[in-house]
Design an enzyme around this catalytic site. Structure first.
Site, PDB file in Angstrom:
ATOM      1  N   GLY A  77     104.614  19.203  -7.132  1.00  0.00           N
ATOM      2  CA  GLY A  77     103.284  19.586  -7.580  1.00  0.00           C
ATOM      3  C   GLY A  77     103.348  20.800  -8.482  1.00  0.00           C
ATOM      4  N   ASP A 201      91.548  31.664  -0.954  1.00  0.00           N
ATOM      5  CA  ASP A 201      91.692  30.443  -1.757  1.00  0.00           C
ATOM      6  C   ASP A 201      91.945  29.246  -0.844  1.00  0.00           C
ATOM      7  OD1 ASP A 201      91.653  29.003  -4.121  1.00  0.00           O
ATOM      8  OD2 ASP A 201      93.780  29.293  -4.523  1.00  0.00           O
TER       9      ASP A 201
END
Length: 363
Positions: A77, A201
């Site tokens: 990723g 986050d």
């Protein structure tokens, strides 16, 4: 990535940990006094705060070899920090040659996150240990080459598991509940420290899953210490992912512990619906998941129209409704009206126990 299945019976692993004494973590972003006070404190009975001098220092050449020169098929990723690759570390021992599968995150010098976040992650994960936080094995600092080496999580992120295209291979309801409980425990641990830590986050891509679908929080480059005693919030520049961020943080830069709770509520909605928090490919009225779904969460009949169609016929209707109500509590506009993560863990565990295999009512 992953295995197709219907309703696997996965036991919830114990999250109990022991508090170990030792040197305080060298986290420059938190005061030494806060860590000393927190060092011997349990948070929800989970995890521990320890100094970790065992972090390995890797050479850039080692990591280049481990990832086979960053081969394309090893790419797991990419985010604001840089690219993440699957790698294999080889080590010679008396018993023979051993192999360890790892995830290697290389810093992109031109990326949105940089040296500060890289160092913060080392300080943070070098001082904390918890079953629902990813384990940092080591790091690389060689000239301009910065990298972090983590334990490898076989099932990838919750984001990939929820939003992959195949409709025949998906997370069952009991597994989704297990993941929600694990992620909640990770946040509860951070919030339960003497100097509370705000994740800042929290989102589905920052929840990783091991081979048994145990959830572990990752990507701690944006964590912040909570407000000092006597204050309710931290004022800071907005950094994070807009679709998951609490309104007070987006609008004013004021960051509360409860801001993480709001983000957790958004992830609960993704778990319920199988839809992303924000998707520009949906019609404008449905692009923002919360805005579209919120009016429908209070009615069980309307809720069934927006829940993930892959779950219908194979989940507990009442527990789905309970999760929807919990999500509504989490996304309250006023931070003080949101429940604490400790309360959320208790509610989720109760919902999970009541909807265990053998107690399911078909939707």
């Amino acid at each position: 990535m992953g295995v197709c299945y219907g309703k696997p019976h996965l036991p919830t692993p114990s999250s109990k940990g022991n508090v170990k004494s030792g040197q305080k973590p060298s986290a420059s972003w938190c005061s030494a006094a806060s860590h000393n006070a927190a060092r011997d404190k349990k948070a929800s009975g989970d995890g521990k705060i320890v100094a970790d001098p065992s972090l390995a220092l890797f050479s850039f050449a080692e990591l280049k070899e481990a990832t086979k020169n960053w081969r394309a098929d090893a790419l797991l990723g990419e985010g604001g920090f840089g690219r993440v690759y699957k790698g294999t570390l080889h080590k010679k021992q008396q018993s023979g040659r051993t192999e360890t599968i790892v995830a290697v995150k290389f810093l992109n010098p031109a990326g949105a996150q940089g040296y500060t976040e890289w160092g913060r992650e080392i300080d943070f994960l070098g001082g904390l240990s918890h079953p629902n936080l990813t384990k940092l094995l080591g790091y690389c600092r060689e000239d301009a080459n910065l990298a972090l080496v983590y334990e490898f999580m076989q099932m990838g992120s919750l984001e990939k598991q929820l939003f992959r295209k195949s409709s025949n291979c998906h997370l069952g309801w009991d597994v989704r509940l297990k993941i929600a409980v694990g992620a909640a425990k990770g946040l509860a641990f951070l919030h339960g420290l003497e100097r509370q830590i705000i994740f800042r986050d929290f989102k589905s891509s920052n929840i990783l899953l091991d081979g048994s679908y145990m959830a572990k929080l990752t990507d701690f480059g944006l964590v912040r210490c909570g407000p000092p005693e006597g204050l309710s919030h931290v004022s800071t520049q907005f950094m994070g992912t807009f679709a998951y961020a609490a309104p007070e943080y987006r609008k004013t830069g004021r960051l509360y512990v409860e801001s993480d709770v709001y983000s957790f509520g958004i992830v609960l909605l993704e778990i319920l619906t199988g839809l992303r928090a924000w998707d520009p490919n949906r019609p404008p009225s449905k692009a923002t998941l919360l805005k579209w779904a919120k009016p429908l969460l209070s009615s069980q009949n309307e809720l069934l129209t927006i829940m993930d169609s892959r779950l219908k016929g194979n989940c507990d209707v009442y527990s789905v409704f309970q999760i929807a109500q919990l999500a509504l509590k989490c996304v309250q506009e006023t931070p003080q009206f949101r429940p604490s993560m400790t309360i959320i863990v208790k509610e989720l565990e109760s919902i999970e126990a009541a909807s265990a295999p053998g107690m399911l009512q078909k939707a």
